[in-house]
Design a protein around this motif. Structure first.
Motif, PDB file in Angstrom:
ATOM      1  N   SER A  50       1.267  -1.563   0.141  1.00  0.00           N
ATOM      2  CA  SER A  50       0.414  -0.124  -0.003  1.00  0.00           C
ATOM      3  C   SER A  50       1.035   0.722   0.182  1.00  0.00           C
ATOM      4  O   SER A  50       0.127   2.645  -0.029  1.00  0.00           O
ATOM      5  CB  SER A  50      -0.999  -0.153   1.018  1.00  0.00           C
ATOM      6  OG  SER A  50      -1.674  -0.602   1.646  1.00  0.00           O
TER       7      SER A  50
ATOM      8  N   ARG B 164       4.777   3.865  -5.060  1.00  0.00           N
ATOM      9  CA  ARG B 164       3.967   4.675  -5.824  1.00  0.00           C
ATOM     10  C   ARG B 164       4.005   4.434  -6.977  1.00  0.00           C
ATOM     11  O   ARG B 164       3.705   4.769  -8.383  1.00  0.00           O
ATOM     12  CB  ARG B 164       4.786   6.153  -6.168  1.00  0.00           C
ATOM     13  CG  ARG B 164       4.705   6.847  -4.151  1.00  0.00           C
ATOM     14  CD  ARG B 164       4.340   7.446  -4.491  1.00  0.00           C
ATOM     15  NE  ARG B 164       4.384   8.775  -3.219  1.00  0.00           N
ATOM     16  CZ  ARG B 164       5.024   9.119  -3.302  1.00  0.00           C
ATOM     17  NH1 ARG B 164       5.819  10.289  -3.844  1.00  0.00           N
ATOM     18  NH2 ARG B 164       5.435  10.272  -2.309  1.00  0.00           N
ATOM     19  N   GLN B 165       5.196   3.655  -7.457  1.00  0.00           N
ATOM     20  CA  GLN B 165       5.375   3.381  -8.807  1.00  0.00           C
ATOM     21  C   GLN B 165       6.484   1.963  -8.796  1.00  0.00           C
ATOM     22  O   GLN B 165       7.053   1.965  -8.442  1.00  0.00           O
ATOM     23  CB  GLN B 165       6.447   4.464  -9.707  1.00  0.00           C
ATOM     24  CG  GLN B 165       6.452   4.007 -11.033  1.00  0.00           C
ATOM     25  CD  GLN B 165       7.414   5.462 -11.558  1.00  0.00           C
ATOM     26  OE1 GLN B 165       6.483   6.548 -11.994  1.00  0.00           O
ATOM     27  NE2 GLN B 165       8.308   5.212 -12.144  1.00  0.00           N
TER      28      GLN B 165
ATOM     29  N   CYS C 177       5.057   1.173 -14.582  1.00  0.00           N
ATOM     30  CA  CYS C 177       3.503   1.736 -14.317  1.00  0.00           C
ATOM     31  C   CYS C 177       2.933   1.576 -12.902  1.00  0.00           C
ATOM     32  O   CYS C 177       4.049   1.956 -12.003  1.00  0.00           O
ATOM     33  CB  CYS C 177       2.994  -0.195 -14.214  1.00  0.00           C
ATOM     34  SG  CYS C 177       3.694  -0.931 -12.766  1.00  0.00           S
ATOM     35  N   SER C 178       2.117   2.206 -12.727  1.00  0.00           N
ATOM     36  CA  SER C 178       1.148   3.072 -11.731  1.00  0.00           C
ATOM     37  C   SER C 178       0.180   3.201 -11.328  1.00  0.00           C
ATOM     38  O   SER C 178      -0.486   2.632 -12.265  1.00  0.00           O
ATOM     39  CB  SER C 178       1.853   4.747 -11.510  1.00  0.00           C
ATOM     40  OG  SER C 178       1.395   5.731 -12.501  1.00  0.00           O
ATOM     41  N   ASP C 179      -0.419   3.721  -9.664  1.00  0.00           N
ATOM     42  CA  ASP C 179      -1.899   3.961 -10.453  1.00  0.00           C
ATOM     43  C   ASP C 179      -2.723   4.500 -11.587  1.00  0.00           C
ATOM     44  O   ASP C 179      -3.602   4.827 -11.578  1.00  0.00           O
ATOM     45  CB  ASP C 179      -2.087   5.183  -9.107  1.00  0.00           C
ATOM     46  CG  ASP C 179      -3.385   4.243  -8.137  1.00  0.00           C
ATOM     47  OD1 ASP C 179      -4.069   3.244  -8.315  1.00  0.00           O
ATOM     48  OD2 ASP C 179      -2.818   4.756  -6.671  1.00  0.00           O
ATOM     49  N   ASP C 180      -1.346   5.423 -11.872  1.00  0.00           N
ATOM     50  CA  ASP C 180      -2.049   6.562 -13.703  1.00  0.00           C
ATOM     51  C   ASP C 180      -1.536   6.109 -15.033  1.00  0.00           C
ATOM     52  O   ASP C 180      -2.279   6.854 -15.780  1.00  0.00           O
ATOM     53  CB  ASP C 180      -2.019   7.968 -13.227  1.00  0.00           C
ATOM     54  CG  ASP C 180      -2.320   8.392 -11.781  1.00  0.00           C
ATOM     55  OD1 ASP C 180      -2.774   8.151 -11.074  1.00  0.00           O
ATOM     56  OD2 ASP C 180      -0.998   9.511 -10.937  1.00  0.00           O
TER      57      ASP C 180
ATOM     58  N   HIS D 113      -1.207  -2.582 -10.250  1.00  0.00           N
ATOM     59  CA  HIS D 113      -1.621  -3.811  -8.952  1.00  0.00           C
ATOM     60  C   HIS D 113      -2.040  -5.046  -8.834  1.00  0.00           C
ATOM     61  O   HIS D 113      -1.617  -5.923  -8.370  1.00  0.00           O
ATOM     62  CB  HIS D 113      -3.275  -3.020  -8.937  1.00  0.00           C
ATOM     63  CG  HIS D 113      -3.902  -1.737  -8.888  1.00  0.00           C
ATOM     64  ND1 HIS D 113      -5.081  -0.953  -9.769  1.00  0.00           N
ATOM     65  CD2 HIS D 113      -3.306  -1.160  -8.164  1.00  0.00           C
ATOM     66  CE1 HIS D 113      -5.071   0.090  -9.198  1.00  0.00           C
ATOM     67  NE2 HIS D 113      -3.324   0.397  -7.809  1.00  0.00           N
TER      68      HIS D 113
ATOM     69  N   ARG E 183      -7.855  -3.556  -5.398  1.00  0.00           N
ATOM     70  CA  ARG E 183      -7.274  -3.416  -6.912  1.00  0.00           C
ATOM     71  C   ARG E 183      -5.720  -4.168  -6.858  1.00  0.00           C
ATOM     72  O   ARG E 183      -6.049  -4.877  -7.675  1.00  0.00           O
ATOM     73  CB  ARG E 183      -7.009  -2.170  -7.336  1.00  0.00           C
ATOM     74  CG  ARG E 183      -8.399  -1.747  -8.058  1.00  0.00           C
ATOM     75  CD  ARG E 183      -8.054  -0.074  -7.586  1.00  0.00           C
ATOM     76  NE  ARG E 183      -7.211   0.529  -6.634  1.00  0.00           N
ATOM     77  CZ  ARG E 183      -6.939   1.449  -6.868  1.00  0.00           C
ATOM     78  NH1 ARG E 183      -7.438   2.684  -7.732  1.00  0.00           N
ATOM     79  NH2 ARG E 183      -6.326   2.400  -6.373  1.00  0.00           N
ATOM     80  N   THR E 184      -5.054  -4.460  -5.571  1.00  0.00           N
ATOM     81  CA  THR E 184      -4.058  -5.504  -5.981  1.00  0.00           C
ATOM     82  C   THR E 184      -4.411  -7.038  -6.069  1.00  0.00           C
ATOM     83  O   THR E 184      -5.930  -7.246  -5.794  1.00  0.00           O
ATOM     84  CB  THR E 184      -3.089  -5.577  -4.740  1.00  0.00           C
ATOM     85  OG1 THR E 184      -3.897  -5.862  -3.746  1.00  0.00           O
ATOM     86  CG2 THR E 184      -2.580  -3.441  -4.263  1.00  0.00           C
TER      87      THR E 184
ATOM     88  N   ALA F 143      -2.364   0.846 -14.970  1.00  0.00           N
ATOM     89  CA  ALA F 143      -2.741   0.881 -13.268  1.00  0.00           C
ATOM     90  C   ALA F 143      -3.019  -0.842 -13.758  1.00  0.00           C
ATOM     91  O   ALA F 143      -2.659  -1.431 -12.213  1.00  0.00           O
ATOM     92  CB  ALA F 143      -3.687   1.074 -13.550  1.00  0.00           C
TER      93      ALA F 143
ATOM     94  N   ASP G 263      -5.148  -2.114  -0.435  1.00  0.00           N
ATOM     95  CA  ASP G 263      -5.862  -1.716  -1.880  1.00  0.00           C
ATOM     96  C   ASP G 263      -6.496  -3.245  -2.620  1.00  0.00           C
ATOM     97  O   ASP G 263      -6.095  -3.829  -2.565  1.00  0.00           O
ATOM     98  CB  ASP G 263      -4.984  -1.094  -2.558  1.00  0.00           C
ATOM     99  CG  ASP G 263      -6.236  -0.645  -3.897  1.00  0.00           C
ATOM    100  OD1 ASP G 263      -7.102  -0.929  -4.288  1.00  0.00           O
ATOM    101  OD2 ASP G 263      -5.323   0.531  -4.512  1.00  0.00           O
TER     102      ASP G 263
END
Ligand code: FAD
Length: 512
Positions: A183, A186-187, A200-203, A210, A414-415, A206, A412
């Motif tokens: 959690s 960042r990347q 890859c990252s949250d944006d 995850h 989504r992981t 994604a 999270d």
């Protein structure tokens, strides 16, 4: 420089198809590092010390592109070739998860080094460190401390790699507040099972981001990770108190993990039939009341130890002492069992390494470790405790049994990680070593009895650092999340090249 690639590929393929000795075949892959075909016994070993499979070769990469070129090559060989690839962090798996029988093991530690870590202190975003995934957390800590910073979420032992713990979760006593290590990322830079290097990252990409977090190495090899940081404290007040009643212990733990004002680290231990407990602690902890503590006899009882810390800097020690006093006054432990010490932040975080050195000197570190880690829903923890502690578990002399609650809101969903389906769940970790083969069998039987008890009582328990033999068991582990796990596999590693030691998917067998 790399010779005639095509003819080498043909030679390699011929050797594989005709089962000729592969060590005779040159590897036709352009790498800056090197492949080793002998002296690879280390890659057939892990901390669990129960399963040992030699790889065909070990790649010691110098750059992420070496990992990409290797996987791309295996991907291009197609489904008929049985070659697989496993990343190996520090080899602290328990059941061969970082091994690749007759495949290629990637020694991730050869990508690490102090010059490969880049720390960004602030600016528009909060601080972070970019680190090779093969770096040990202890080295990440020392690097960050030079800038007065540190990661927020830890494991109990820091001689593990960043990529290894992010492929699982990374859980310790800070996770109730910050979430697990997955959690706090960042990347990532990842090499997929097709040999593509993807940031890859949250944006950005994604789904892959995850998928890889808690993904058991199934979707890609992490080559770099960007980890969130916070200001590092200098010192830690480290506290242990004992309970003889599980319900009171669990109530206090749960109250502490949900409070606004609370400790910085909250864990717990179960102690069954342990002798000399208090005397052992004396060496490093000061009992608040030495007289009373010396009258406290632990032998033969099941006890529950709450372990807490509060971070501080020398300037705020007086305030912290007051706060600790207030926090402790709210708890219902046995008053004569308050043990307190203070150590540097590094000493606290690296505490298991100190134990490792002692165990190594007694020859106990390299023994088999039949560990069992479970996540138990809060509503079932009392049934679990009644059935297991002091009943199936007859003593804790071969290694600690940890127990502490976690807040699901810090995870999270989504992981790839699956948790029990409740707001609070407990990590219960049985961490023994087995002294001789009979001891190993007894401990394995004990694990089986615990798992059978959980199944029979329908406790909704999930394994952490899971180990299963069949895909049916994996489907049950992931439950409703299996479909997405399998879809991600077919998107990012459709030939099932990666992390064969997890035994989830088999190369050349249809995934869905
Ligand atoms: P390895 O064992 O080498 O690899 C683990 C898995 O991840 C393998 O499947 C491997 O193929 C894959 N992998 C490794 N690196 C990468 C990568 N870069 N990219 C993709 N996949 C990769 N865990 C906790 O959460 N909390 C704890 O407090 C804790 N304490 C521990 C204490 C000790 C003494 C030990 C031995 C382990 C502890 N662990 C803990 C478990 C630890 O998280 C696992 O052992 C984990 O496997 C990390 O070890 P490693 O870095 O050696 O990875």
């Amino acid at each position: 420089m790399f010779g005639n690639l095509n003819s080498n590929i043909v030679l390699l393929l011929c050797c594989m198809l005709l089962s000729l000795p592969l060590s005779a075949a040159p590897i036709p892959i352009p790498v800056h590092g090197h492949f080793a075909f002998s002296g690879n016994e280390f890659a057939a070993r892990d901390f669990g010390n129960q399963l040992h499979s030699l790889p065909w070769a070990v790649l010691h990469p110098k750059k992420a592109s070496d990992v990409a070129a290797t996987i791309k090559h295996v991907w291009q060989m197609g489904p008929a070739a049985s070659l697989t690839v496993a990343a190996r962090g520090h080899g602290h798996s328990l059941q061969g998860q970082a091994q690749a029988p007759q495949g290629i093991v990637v020694n991730m530690e050869s990508l690490r080094g102090p010059h490969e870590m880049h720390l960004v202190k602030g600016g528009p975003s909060s601080p972070y460190v970019d680190t090779p995934a093969g770096e040990l957390w202890i080295n990440v800590l020392h690097h960050c401390l030079k800038h007065g910073l540190a990661p927020k979420s830890w494991t109990d032992y820091l001689h593990l790699t960043v990529g290894g713990t992010l492929s699982n979760a990374g859980i310790s006593g800070q996770a109730f507040r910050h979430g697990p290590q997955i959690s706090n990322v960042r990347q990532l830079e990842v090499i997929t099972g097709k040999g593509d290097l993807v940031v890859c990252s949250d944006d950005n990409n994604a789904d892959l981001f995850h998928a890889v977090l808690g993904g058991l190495g199934q979707f890609g090899i992490i080559t770099r990770a960007r980890i969130s940081l916070e200001p590092a404290p200098k010192m830690v007040k480290w506290i242990r108190v004992l309970y003889s009643d599980f319900a009171t212990f669990a109530r206090d733990q749960e109250r502490l993990i949900s409070a606004e004002k609370t400790f910085d680290y909250i864990e717990g231990l179960v102690i069954v039939n342990r002798t000399g407990l208090i005397n052992n602690w004396r060496s490093s902890f000061n009992p608040q009341d030495p007289d009373q503590a010396s009258h406290f006899v632990s032998d033969g009882r099941t006890l529950f130890c709450l372990e807490l810390t509060k971070n501080f800097n020398p300037d705020d020690e007086a305030d912290i002492d007051k706060e600790i006093k207030w926090l402790l006054s709210e708890l219902s432990y046995i008053p004569s069992t308050l043990f307190v010490t203070q150590v540097s932040y590094v000493e606290f975080l690296d505490r298991v390494h100190a134990a490792e050195l002692k165990m190594r000197s007694k020859g106990l570190w390299d023994l088999p470790h039949p560990w069992l880690n479970l996540l138990v829903p809060r509503s079932k923890i009392h049934t679990f405790a009644d059935g297991v502690f002091g009943n199936i578990l007859t003593d804790t002399n071969n290694g600690p049994v940890l127990i502490y609650p976690l807040n699901k809101s810090k995870w999270d969903n989504r992981t790839s990680f699956v948790t029990p389906d409740e707001d609070v769940f407990y990590l219960v970790a049985f961490l023994p070593h087995a002294a001789e083969s009979e001891g190993l069998q007894n401990l394995l039987n004990q694990n089986r009895r615990i798992l059978n008890f959980c199944d029979a009582a329908e406790l909704g328990v999930k394994q952490y650092l899971p180990h299963y033999k069949t895909q049916e068991e994996w489907r049950a582990h992931f439950g409703a999340r299996w479909e997405i796990f399998a879809q991600r596999k077919s998107a990012y590693d459709p030939l099932a090249i990666l992390a064969p030691g997890q035994r989830i998917f088999q190369k050349s067998i249809s995934i869905l």
